[in-house]
Motif scaffolding. Structure first.
Motif, short mmCIF file in Angstrom:
data_model
loop_
_atom_site.label_atom_id
_atom_site.label_comp_id
_atom_site.label_asym_id
_atom_site.label_seq_id
_atom_site.Cartn_x
_atom_site.Cartn_y
_atom_site.Cartn_z
N ASN A 105 -0.89 -2.70 -1.66
CA ASN A 105 -1.74 -2.21 -0.57
C ASN A 105 -1.64 -0.69 -0.47
OD1 ASN A 105 -2.63 -4.82 0.67
ND2 ASN A 105 -0.43 -5.08 0.97
N ASP A 106 -2.54 -0.08 0.28
CA ASP A 106 -2.47 1.35 0.53
C ASP A 106 -1.13 1.72 1.14
OD1 ASP A 106 -5.08 1.44 -0.32
OD2 ASP A 106 -5.96 1.85 1.64
N ASP A 107 -0.64 2.91 0.82
CA ASP A 107 0.67 3.31 1.32
C ASP A 107 0.76 4.84 1.28
OD1 ASP A 107 3.25 3.00 2.31
OD2 ASP A 107 4.15 2.58 0.35
N ASP A 155 7.38 11.50 0.43
CA ASP A 155 7.05 12.92 0.24
C ASP A 155 5.61 13.26 0.64
OD1 ASP A 155 5.46 11.93 -1.80
OD2 ASP A 155 6.47 12.99 -3.42
N GLY A 156 4.90 12.27 1.21
CA GLY A 156 3.54 12.51 1.69
C GLY A 156 2.44 12.13 0.72
N THR A 157 2.79 11.71 -0.49
CA THR A 157 1.78 11.32 -1.48
C THR A 157 1.08 10.04 -1.04
OG1 THR A 157 3.10 12.28 -3.28
CG2 THR A 157 1.39 10.69 -3.89
N VAL A 158 -0.25 10.08 -1.00
CA VAL A 158 -1.06 8.92 -0.62
C VAL A 158 -1.23 8.02 -1.84
CG1 VAL A 158 -3.32 8.14 0.20
CG2 VAL A 158 -2.27 10.20 1.19
N VAL A 159 -0.96 6.74 -1.65
CA VAL A 159 -1.08 5.76 -2.74
C VAL A 159 -2.13 4.73 -2.34
CG1 VAL A 159 0.13 4.06 -4.15
CG2 VAL A 159 1.37 6.04 -3.29
N ARG A 160 -3.17 4.61 -3.14
CA ARG A 160 -4.22 3.64 -2.87
C ARG A 160 -3.89 2.29 -3.52
NH1 ARG A 160 -6.08 5.92 1.43
NH2 ARG A 160 -7.11 7.92 1.08
N LYS A 161 -4.38 1.24 -2.90
CA LYS A 161 -4.18 -0.10 -3.43
C LYS A 161 -4.58 -0.17 -4.91
CE LYS A 161 -5.82 -4.87 -2.77
NZ LYS A 161 -6.68 -5.75 -1.93
N GLY A 162 -3.71 -0.76 -5.72
CA GLY A 162 -3.98 -0.90 -7.14
C GLY A 162 -3.55 0.27 -8.00
N THR A 163 -3.12 1.38 -7.37
CA THR A 163 -2.70 2.55 -8.13
C THR A 163 -1.37 2.27 -8.85
OG1 THR A 163 -3.75 4.07 -6.58
CG2 THR A 163 -2.04 4.98 -7.99
N ARG A 164 -1.29 2.70 -10.08
CA ARG A 164 -0.03 2.58 -10.82
C ARG A 164 0.82 3.81 -10.52
NH1 ARG A 164 -0.87 1.41 -16.98
NH2 ARG A 164 1.33 0.91 -16.87
#
Length: 500
Positions: free
Chosen positions: A375-377, A381-390
């Motif tokens: 899921n999105d997270d 350190d503030g880095t945005v991670v979108r669902k499905g991102t490796r």
């Protein structure tokens, strides 16, 4: 309308591609001015493919240089067609992924699909309930005292009956050995005996081409090329058409799995009391499904085969170049035992363990590990991670962070891992700062087994022999597929110690 679309598409491409190429060439020409940092420039459609291809032979080092040049030790690499991958060496991010938000970072569909042909649904390619079940079953087996004794017996026998005689012969005849190959053969024999109860006899004096080892190697090479592909749909097309490397991979994987299944069938006919290898333990535990057991055993061979040999290869190169450290190790070995060391004595070889840990900091057997966000997270350190991102954490880069290891991070210094009162004691690092054996719920089950095997080899070899690189002045090139290697092997001469 359809005919119009068919003609307009090439027209569109002919219109858009030339300006894009001009833009890219212009940026490449001016990149040293417009992009003073080490972050790679990204272009529409193509992403950073040009600089990726330029660094394909030093991919691990290149990514490490970028990571360690960023303030938060994290950056996003843009691949072609909008595909993105996050790389990090930030320990807080690693802890977030491997422990506190473990539920949100799985192997992921891309990882599993890519490796499915080779690993099946084995523990290293599994997520969710399947992984939990395999982990529970495997953890129970790894924590038994009888397995530890079995591992000790297997390693000692391979050491005394095969490795030491080969080194003695090489010393007497002044033969040049590829020590990387020798150690790979040693660990392959060991892990097959431990996992299968099967001896491939890969380290016989003739250094034979054992069929299972050769096919396993080839399948691993091809699946690694698939995994590291910058444009994944190419291998998918080749697989669909059953051509080229994908056809070779299909044949090799079939041979590996059929070989494993044949051993399983034979093992089922044996008395359960006769063997204590992992396969026998799974079978006597009621896990008799061929595919399930095959997946698990192949995963353990993959995990135990090249990781230990890679760590030892770099270790022997490092101690040759640091004779004062080698002398300390020899002193510890002699104080520990007057003959071949037993388990408890090897366990107390703390200076040797510190030296091995320091070697793996600089040259980790597995230089990076990849997860996929469920899921999105947002990382610590503030880095945005979108669902499905490796997202990949990078142990190679993490061993080179000056803020963690100090200004002398490039030095091979086992003292980082030691404290001394009356005698040396080993001081381990936070596993999220030093995730060479992973960390959190997926921490390596074979960590203690690996240290046991490595220390037994060091004690057996260093006590009797000096391993001398043929090209003493050159630093070997670190390369990696799934595990690290020395490019071109590790050519050495063996010298027998006079005072052994």
């Amino acid at each position: 309308m359809q005919l119009e679309f068919q003609f307009s598409t090439p027209l569109f491409l002919c219109t858009i591609i030339p300006p894009l190429l001009i833009l890219i060439l212009t940026r490449l020409r001016n990149s040293h001015v417009s992009n003073p940092t080490k972050l790679p420039t990204s272009y529409p459609i193509f992403g950073s493919i040009f600089i990726i291809l330029k660094n394909k032979d030093r991919r691990v080092q290149w990514i490490s240089e970028i990571i360690t040049s960023t303030p938060n030790l994290t950056f996003t690499l843009h691949r072609p067609f909008g595909y993105r991958q996050i790389f990090t060496a930030n320990a807080a991010n690693v802890q977030h992924m491997l422990k506190s938000h473990f539920h949100n970072y799985h192997k992921g569909d891309t990882f599993r699909t890519t490796l499915q042909d080779f690993l099946g649904d084995g523990i290293f390619n599994a997520d969710g309930e399947n992984w939990k079940f395999q982990r529970q079953v495997s953890s129970h087996q790894f924590n038994t005292k009888s397995l530890r004794k079995f591992v000790e017996h297997v390693v000692d026998k391979e050491l005394s009956d095969r490795l030491i005689p080969i080194l003695k012969s090489a010393a007497a005849n002044k033969t040049v050995l590829d020590f990387q190959d020798i150690l790979q053969r040693f660990t392959f024999d060991n892990i097959c005996k431990i996992a299968f109860g099967y001896d491939p006899a890969y380290l016989l004096p003739s250094l034979p081409e054992a069929k299972f080892a050769v096919v396993f190697d080839y399948a691993l090479k091809l699946i690694s090329e698939r995994f590291n592909s910058n444009i994944p749909f190419i291998w998918k097309i080749k697989r669909a058409l059953d051509i080229g490397s994908e056809r070779d991979l299909k044949i090799s994987v079939k041979e590996v799995r059929e070989f494993a299944k044949q051993i399983i069938r034979e093992k089922k006919q044996e008395s359960p009391i006769e063997s204590v290898d992992l396969l026998s333990r799974f079978l006597t535990g009621g896990h008799s499904d061929e595919d399930f057991v095959t997946d698990i055993v192949i995963s353990f061979i993959l995990a135990g085969r090249d990781t230990t040999s890679a760590a030892l290869t770099w270790f022997f190169w490092l101690i040759y170049n640091h004779p004062e450290i080698e002398n300390e190790i020899i002193k510890e070995i002699k104080e520990s035992t007057s003959s071949e060391p037993v388990y408890d004595e090897v366990k107390n070889m703390v200076y040797t363990q510190a030296s091995l840990s320091e070697s793996m900091r600089l040259y980790p057997p597995v230089p990076l590990s990849t997860k996929s966000a469920v899921n999105d997270d947002v990382l610590p350190d503030g880095t945005v991670v979108r669902k499905g991102t490796r997202i990949s954490y990078h142990p190679y880069a993490m061993g080179r962070v000056e803020g963690v290891w100090g200004a002398d991070w490039a030095e091979f210094r086992p003292g980082r891992w030691l404290e001394r009162a009356e005698k040396w004691s080993f001081v381990g690092r936070d596993p999220f700062t030093y995730p060479v054996f992973q960390a959190g719920p997926r921490v390596c089950l074979g960590k203690e087994m690996a240290y046991l095997q490595m220390k037994r080899v060091v004690a057996g070899v260093v006590r009797q022999f000096r391993v001398v690189p043929v090209e003493e002045s050159l630093e070997p090139v670190y390369v990696s597929d799934f595990t690290s290697k020395m490019k071109g092997g590790f050519k050495v001469m063996i010298e027998e110690r006079i005072d052994a």
